[in-house]
Design a protein around this motif. Structure first.
Motif, mmCIF file in Angstrom:
data_model
loop_
_atom_site.group_PDB
_atom_site.id
_atom_site.type_symbol
_atom_site.label_atom_id
_atom_site.label_comp_id
_atom_site.label_asym_id
_atom_site.label_seq_id
_atom_site.Cartn_x
_atom_site.Cartn_y
_atom_site.Cartn_z
ATOM 1 N N ALA A 63 0.859 -1.192 0.000
ATOM 2 C CA ALA A 63 0.000 0.000 0.000
ATOM 3 C C ALA A 63 0.889 1.234 0.000
ATOM 4 O O ALA A 63 1.976 1.228 0.578
ATOM 5 C CB ALA A 63 -0.912 0.006 1.216
ATOM 6 N N ASP A 64 0.426 2.282 -0.661
ATOM 7 C CA ASP A 64 1.060 3.592 -0.536
ATOM 8 C C ASP A 64 0.320 4.328 0.569
ATOM 9 O O ASP A 64 -0.920 4.304 0.611
ATOM 10 C CB ASP A 64 0.955 4.371 -1.855
ATOM 11 C CG ASP A 64 1.769 3.707 -2.958
ATOM 12 O OD1 ASP A 64 2.884 3.240 -2.667
ATOM 13 O OD2 ASP A 64 1.275 3.628 -4.097
ATOM 14 N N SER A 80 -3.845 4.809 4.421
ATOM 15 C CA SER A 80 -3.511 4.260 3.097
ATOM 16 C C SER A 80 -4.114 5.108 1.985
ATOM 17 O O SER A 80 -5.226 5.639 2.110
ATOM 18 C CB SER A 80 -4.027 2.825 2.980
ATOM 19 O OG SER A 80 -5.418 2.794 3.174
ATOM 20 N N THR A 82 -3.459 3.823 -1.428
ATOM 21 C CA THR A 82 -3.751 2.737 -2.371
ATOM 22 C C THR A 82 -3.653 1.419 -1.617
ATOM 23 O O THR A 82 -3.211 1.384 -0.473
ATOM 24 C CB THR A 82 -2.741 2.714 -3.544
ATOM 25 O OG1 THR A 82 -1.452 2.367 -3.011
ATOM 26 C CG2 THR A 82 -2.653 4.057 -4.248
ATOM 27 N N ARG B 2 -11.539 -4.877 -6.419
ATOM 28 C CA ARG B 2 -11.208 -4.662 -5.008
ATOM 29 C C ARG B 2 -12.083 -5.547 -4.115
ATOM 30 O O ARG B 2 -11.626 -6.077 -3.108
ATOM 31 C CB ARG B 2 -11.411 -3.189 -4.656
ATOM 32 C CG ARG B 2 -10.982 -2.828 -3.250
ATOM 33 C CD ARG B 2 -11.331 -1.396 -2.934
ATOM 34 N NE ARG B 2 -10.508 -0.447 -3.636
ATOM 35 C CZ ARG B 2 -9.296 -0.085 -3.226
ATOM 36 N NH1 ARG B 2 -8.787 -0.598 -2.140
ATOM 37 N NH2 ARG B 2 -8.588 0.795 -3.909
ATOM 38 N N GLY B 59 -1.341 -3.056 -5.282
ATOM 39 C CA GLY B 59 -2.634 -2.404 -5.086
ATOM 40 C C GLY B 59 -3.451 -2.518 -6.364
ATOM 41 O O GLY B 59 -2.892 -2.501 -7.465
ATOM 42 N N GLU B 61 -5.039 -0.431 -7.746
ATOM 43 C CA GLU B 61 -5.019 0.814 -8.527
ATOM 44 C C GLU B 61 -4.067 0.718 -9.715
ATOM 45 O O GLU B 61 -4.230 1.455 -10.691
ATOM 46 C CB GLU B 61 -4.591 1.992 -7.644
ATOM 47 C CG GLU B 61 -5.573 2.330 -6.530
ATOM 48 C CD GLU B 61 -5.453 1.412 -5.319
ATOM 49 O OE1 GLU B 61 -4.540 0.556 -5.296
ATOM 50 O OE2 GLU B 61 -6.286 1.534 -4.406
ATOM 51 N N ARG B 62 -3.080 -0.167 -9.646
ATOM 52 C CA ARG B 62 -2.145 -0.293 -10.777
ATOM 53 C C ARG B 62 -2.771 -1.206 -11.830
ATOM 54 O O ARG B 62 -2.988 -2.399 -11.578
ATOM 55 C CB ARG B 62 -0.804 -0.856 -10.316
ATOM 56 C CG ARG B 62 0.209 -0.875 -11.442
ATOM 57 C CD ARG B 62 1.608 -1.191 -10.980
ATOM 58 N NE ARG B 62 2.524 -1.109 -12.103
ATOM 59 C CZ ARG B 62 3.793 -1.432 -12.057
ATOM 60 N NH1 ARG B 62 4.323 -1.854 -10.930
ATOM 61 N NH2 ARG B 62 4.559 -1.337 -13.124
#
Lengths: 161, 252
Positions: A63-64, A80, A82, B2, B59, B61-62
């Protein structure tokens, strides 16, 4: 899910804070956790970004995150941006002369129909990881400071005495 | 994606006990062409496992797309795999995905490799297909080799059935070069994927190798055949090493 772990450290809060204020420095203290600073927000502190990897299964979960609270000597928290939705907090409080209570809070939730089951399955491993992390911080904080080595005395002709 | 990730990851982890290595070698951002050996017949566990692993590691998101045969997308699981980023194996789709900055996984061996006999489990066999190298060169993206072992133990793969495909003219009418013959559970014999088989819970090991920048390694006009030979050799060496580690089929 929410995990809370705490530990008493026989060291002053500023010593403990120095160890945790840059989350990237926690890497290496506990093998299940790796934290890397984002090159675009060097120096850490409030709003700094990091990449977190926690091993809870066959592969690390990444996670970022962004530091959302940074009160020197008292609080460090991130959330978090992401990856798996989570919040992390380290709280330091004086617990006597040269003694600190370090509290770790970690809240997370996976989405979806079996998200709760996945959270339950990972709970034990995550808790153990964070418990070991606090123990490692304690060990590091209580370690006596290293004294600079004295150069061995030498005789006038350069040989050791 | 997700919402499906935790459940799918839980099920895949329990069933295939995946061991995934080398995720840290993947480029941290930007497009990349992941090139894998294909295993496990129609079930292809590495397709799901690698998608889940990338999503967990980077994640959701990528963006990450996988190219698959049209028949997979038209099958009953088509709607699910589309949600996981699977698109029809077509150079235009791959180019569009790479240009958008996504990671794209291709299995050049396709149906030829995925239905190889179980005794050839530790063999990388792309059947001489080099289109993926030209795709990487056109888009100037790194190639990340991905090696999988274990898929060929999810059933007993007896034959690709190439002769059967020619005899029944399926190769011309349906563009099917293989009609695989397998033995598995719960129905025993399966021909051409019918009846469908439940994959045995074989341990699946996946290793990602160092990314390859074709122009950096082979010069501004790379020799595709040379790059192909070296890539296959590197993947084969890794697959052979994984096979040597394996003590028992299925159990790993």
């Amino acid at each position: 899910m929410r995990i809370e772990e705490s530990i008493y450290v026989d060291a002053p809060t500023d010593r403990v804070w120095a160890l945790i204020k840059d989350p990237a420095a926690l890497t290496g203290l506990e093998e299940g956790l790796a934290i890397e600073a984002d090159a675009e927000t060097p120096g850490g502190g409030l709003r700094a970004h990091y990449r977190i990897l926690v091993r809870v299964g066959p592969t690390p979960i990444g996670a970022d995150v962004e530091i959302v609270e940074f009160t020197p000597g008292r609080e460090l928290a991130w959330t978090s941006l992401t990856g798996v939705d989570h919040r992390f907090r380290l709280r330091l409080r004086e617990a006597g002369a040269k003694r600190t209570r370090l509290v770790l809070r970690f809240g997370y939730s996976s989405a979806g129909p079996l998200g709760l089951l996945a959270d339950l399955v990972s709970y034990g491993r995550l808790r153990a990881t964070f418990r070991r992390l606090l123990a490692a911080v304690k060990l590091e904080a209580e370690r006596p400071p290293r004294r600079p080595r004295r150069a061995p005395a030498r005789s006038s002709n350069g040989t050791r005495q | 994606m997700r919402e499906l990730l935790p459940a799918m990851w839980l099920l895949a982890s329990a069933w295939f006990r995946p061991d995934i290595r080398g995720l840290e070698r993947m480029p941290r951002q930007g497009p990349a062409l992941i090139v894998g050996n294909h295993t496990g017949g129609t079930n292809s566990p590495e397709v799901l496992i690698s998608q889940l692993a990338f999503s967990a590691y980077f994640g959701v998101e990528r963006p990450h797309y996988q190219l698959a045969h049209r028949m997979v997308l038209n099958s009953p699981v088509g709607s699910i795999v589309r949600r996981f980023g699977t698109v029809e194996a077509d150079p235009a789709n791959a180019e569009a995905a790479l240009k958008s900055g996504a990671m794209v996984t291709v299995f050049p061996g396709g149906d030829y490799e995925v239905f190889r006999p179980s005794w050839d489990s530790a063999k990388v066999d792309f059947g001489g297909r080099t289109g993926f190298l030209r795709l990487a060169l056109r888009n100037d993206v790194p190639i990340v080799p991905m090696v999988t072992l274990g898929g060929q133990e999810t059933a007993l793969f007896l034959s690709r059935g190439e002769r059967l495909a020619r005899l029944t003219r399926a190769d011309r009418v349906m563009r099917l070069k293989t009609i695989p013959i397998m033995i598995g559970v719960p129905f025993g014999l399966s021909v051409g994927g019918f009846p469908p088989l439940l994959p045995l819970p074989a341990k699946v090991t996946i290793e990602l190798l160092e990314p390859i920048d074709l122009r950096a390694r082979y010069g501004p006009e790379p020799d595709v055949d040379e790059a192909y030979r070296e890539l296959i050799a590197a993947m084969q060496a890794t697959l052979s090493a994984l096979q040597r580690e394996r003590r028992l089929p299925i159990l790993g």
